[in-house]
Write a protein that holds these residues in place. Sequence first.
Motif, PDB file in Angstrom:
ATOM      1  N   LEU A  69       0.819  -1.207   0.000  1.00 16.63           N
ATOM      2  CA  LEU A  69       0.000   0.000   0.000  1.00 16.63           C
ATOM      3  C   LEU A  69       0.856   1.262   0.000  1.00 16.63           C
ATOM      4  N   ILE A  70       2.044   1.177   0.588  1.00 21.65           N
ATOM      5  CA  ILE A  70       2.882   2.379   0.662  1.00 21.65           C
ATOM      6  C   ILE A  70       3.839   2.488  -0.517  1.00 21.65           C
ATOM      7  N   ALA A  71       3.842   1.480  -1.395  1.00 19.90           N
ATOM      8  CA  ALA A  71       4.757   1.508  -2.542  1.00 19.90           C
ATOM      9  C   ALA A  71       4.551   2.724  -3.445  1.00 19.90           C
ATOM     10  N   PRO A  72       3.291   3.136  -3.748  1.00 24.32           N
ATOM     11  CA  PRO A  72       3.132   4.303  -4.638  1.00 24.32           C
ATOM     12  C   PRO A  72       3.789   5.566  -4.101  1.00 24.32           C
ATOM     13  N   PHE A  73       3.754   5.762  -2.784  1.00 27.91           N
ATOM     14  CA  PHE A  73       4.360   6.964  -2.223  1.00 27.91           C
ATOM     15  C   PHE A  73       5.878   6.889  -2.315  1.00 27.91           C
ATOM     16  N   VAL A  74       6.439   5.683  -2.137  1.00 25.77           N
ATOM     17  CA  VAL A  74       7.882   5.501  -2.294  1.00 25.77           C
ATOM     18  C   VAL A  74       8.306   5.840  -3.715  1.00 25.77           C
ATOM     19  N   ALA A  75       7.387   5.611  -4.677  1.00 21.28           N
ATOM     20  CA  ALA A  75       7.715   5.790  -6.093  1.00 21.28           C
ATOM     21  C   ALA A  75       7.671   7.245  -6.553  1.00 21.28           C
ATOM     22  N   VAL A  76       7.323   8.182  -5.687  1.00 26.16           N
ATOM     23  CA  VAL A  76       7.230   9.586  -6.098  1.00 26.16           C
ATOM     24  C   VAL A  76       8.548  10.076  -6.690  1.00 26.16           C
ATOM     25  N   GLY A  77       9.650   9.721  -6.054  1.00 27.19           N
ATOM     26  CA  GLY A  77      10.947  10.124  -6.591  1.00 27.19           C
ATOM     27  C   GLY A  77      11.223   9.527  -7.959  1.00 27.19           C
ATOM     28  N   LEU A  78      10.722   8.311  -8.192  1.00 18.70           N
ATOM     29  CA  LEU A  78      10.900   7.675  -9.494  1.00 18.70           C
ATOM     30  C   LEU A  78      10.096   8.393 -10.568  1.00 18.70           C
ATOM     31  N   TYR A  79       8.917   8.894 -10.203  1.00 17.02           N
ATOM     32  CA  TYR A  79       8.130   9.672 -11.167  1.00 17.02           C
ATOM     33  C   TYR A  79       8.908  10.910 -11.611  1.00 17.02           C
ATOM     34  N   GLU A  80       9.600  11.527 -10.643  1.00 18.48           N
ATOM     35  CA  GLU A  80      10.362  12.724 -10.984  1.00 18.48           C
ATOM     36  C   GLU A  80      11.528  12.398 -11.898  1.00 18.48           C
ATOM     37  N   VAL A  81      12.170  11.249 -11.682  1.00 11.13           N
ATOM     38  CA  VAL A  81      13.258  10.823 -12.566  1.00 11.13           C
ATOM     39  C   VAL A  81      12.741  10.670 -13.993  1.00 11.13           C
ATOM     40  N   SER A  82      11.598   9.982 -14.140  1.00 10.31           N
ATOM     41  CA  SER A  82      11.029   9.785 -15.476  1.00 10.31           C
ATOM     42  C   SER A  82      10.602  11.111 -16.089  1.00 10.31           C
ATOM     43  N   ARG A  83      10.040  11.995 -15.280  1.00  7.60           N
ATOM     44  CA  ARG A  83       9.605  13.301 -15.785  1.00  7.60           C
ATOM     45  C   ARG A  83      10.789  14.100 -16.312  1.00  7.60           C
ATOM     46  N   ARG A  84      11.879  14.090 -15.567  1.00  7.29           N
ATOM     47  CA  ARG A  84      13.043  14.861 -15.966  1.00  7.29           C
ATOM     48  C   ARG A  84      13.708  14.255 -17.200  1.00  7.29           C
ATOM     49  N   ARG A  85      13.737  12.950 -17.301  1.00 12.64           N
ATOM     50  CA  ARG A  85      14.295  12.320 -18.504  1.00 12.64           C
ATOM     51  C   ARG A  85      13.454  12.679 -19.723  1.00 12.64           C
ATOM     52  N   GLU A  86      12.145  12.630 -19.561  1.00  6.79           N
ATOM     53  CA  GLU A  86      11.240  12.936 -20.677  1.00  6.79           C
ATOM     54  C   GLU A  86      11.380  14.384 -21.129  1.00  6.79           C
ATOM     55  N   ALA A  87      11.543  15.288 -20.167  1.00  4.59           N
ATOM     56  CA  ALA A  87      11.631  16.715 -20.483  1.00  4.59           C
ATOM     57  C   ALA A  87      13.047  17.158 -20.836  1.00  4.59           C
ATOM     58  N   GLY A  88      14.015  16.249 -20.696  1.00  2.85           N
ATOM     59  CA  GLY A  88      15.396  16.613 -20.997  1.00  2.85           C
ATOM     60  C   GLY A  88      16.004  17.536 -19.957  1.00  2.85           C
ATOM     61  N   LEU A  89      15.512  17.465 -18.722  1.00  6.82           N
ATOM     62  CA  LEU A  89      16.032  18.305 -17.643  1.00  6.82           C
ATOM     63  C   LEU A  89      17.224  17.628 -16.979  1.00  6.82           C
ATOM     64  N   PRO A  90      18.126  18.409 -16.403  1.00  5.96           N
ATOM     65  CA  PRO A  90      19.289  17.812 -15.727  1.00  5.96           C
ATOM     66  C   PRO A  90      18.844  16.974 -14.528  1.00  5.96           C
ATOM     67  N   MET A  91      19.585  15.901 -14.279  1.00  7.51           N
ATOM     68  CA  MET A  91      19.255  14.985 -13.197  1.00  7.51           C
ATOM     69  C   MET A  91      20.177  15.244 -12.020  1.00  7.51           C
ATOM     70  N   SER A  92      19.601  15.376 -10.835  1.00 11.12           N
ATOM     71  CA  SER A  92      20.410  15.564  -9.631  1.00 11.12           C
ATOM     72  C   SER A  92      19.638  15.021  -8.440  1.00 11.12           C
ATOM     73  N   TRP A  93      20.378  14.653  -7.405  1.00  3.70           N
ATOM     74  CA  TRP A  93      19.721  14.127  -6.209  1.00  3.70           C
ATOM     75  C   TRP A  93      18.842  15.179  -5.547  1.00  3.70           C
ATOM     76  N   SER A  94      19.282  16.419  -5.547  1.00  5.37           N
ATOM     77  CA  SER A  94      18.474  17.469  -4.914  1.00  5.37           C
ATOM     78  C   SER A  94      17.142  17.643  -5.634  1.00  5.37           C
ATOM     79  N   ALA A  95      17.171  17.552  -6.969  1.00  8.09           N
ATOM     80  CA  ALA A  95      15.937  17.706  -7.735  1.00  8.09           C
ATOM     81  C   ALA A  95      14.997  16.539  -7.512  1.00  8.09           C
ATOM     82  N   VAL A  96      15.544  15.333  -7.532  1.00  6.36           N
ATOM     83  CA  VAL A  96      14.704  14.140  -7.376  1.00  6.36           C
ATOM     84  C   VAL A  96      14.148  14.043  -5.964  1.00  6.36           C
ATOM     85  N   LEU A  97      14.995  14.238  -4.968  1.00  3.60           N
ATOM     86  CA  LEU A  97      14.509  14.188  -3.586  1.00  3.60           C
ATOM     87  C   LEU A  97      13.563  15.353  -3.303  1.00  3.60           C
ATOM     88  N   GLY A  98      13.762  16.474  -4.009  1.00  2.25           N
ATOM     89  CA  GLY A  98      12.871  17.616  -3.829  1.00  2.25           C
ATOM     90  C   GLY A  98      11.452  17.323  -4.266  1.00  2.25           C
TER      91      GLY A  98
END
Length: 257
Positions: free
Chosen positions: A77-106
């Motif tokens: 049940l808590i897996a979707p919330f854990v995946a929020v950071g993964l959504y951001e990784v995919s979003r940034r890859r799709e948009a061609g944005l730079p990848m960084s831990w601060s951005a993903v954890l943010g």
Amino acid sequence: MGMTGQAPVAPATVASNLELADLRAALAAGWHDFIAQPAFGLFFAGIYVGAGLFVCYALFTWGEAAWLIPAAAGFPLIAPFVAVGLYEVSRRREAGLPMSWSAVLGALRGRGDEQILSMGVIVFVAFGFWLMVAHGIFAIFLAESGIGSESLELFQTQAGMMMLVVGSALGALMALAFYSITVISLPMLVDREVDFLTAIIMSLATVRTNTFVMLAWAAWIAVALFIAMIPLFLGLLVVLPVLGHATWHLYRRAVGP
């Protein structure tokens, strides 16, 4: 912030023509995201796996081994919330944005409007509610079996088998309801400036208008997570990131601008 470089997005519409091919495409895209940025996937999955191993250790240490099954059933049940950071990784890859831990954890903070935090509260309240329900079911059938909660022999008795049937049925209903409100809403909150109630409504609308495909996706997630948890949760190190990234791509297919 994790959302740097993203402009506000207009209200969305929900596609009503999802197909099984879209699920295969989402899984393929999710795999590519994981392979391209494995460190993020392994990090978030590692937290999840570590928590699962700790729960198992604690239950055995406290002599409550019979609680392993209800705990394992509610853990996804808590897996979707854990995946929020993964959504951001995919979003940034799709948009061609730079990848960084601060951005993903943010991304876990949301867009500064506490909408993801509100969803997080719902997630953990739902998990707590499931544990309360499981405790009630467990207490009823435990009394009938006459076996203590420190033993797994409970599940070899008739009362234990009935407990599994009843608990599985109620757990499946709760999991389906929870899936319906989070499968689209959480990636939407990462992607768009919307409130969490609007995101939940969009998620429910996606499931309602694409019932067969979205139920197939739910079944695939349930089976994949169950199999991945068998070898000491270690399969989740790959399965959880791929499913998280894939859910992002399914969201992008389902919800248009």
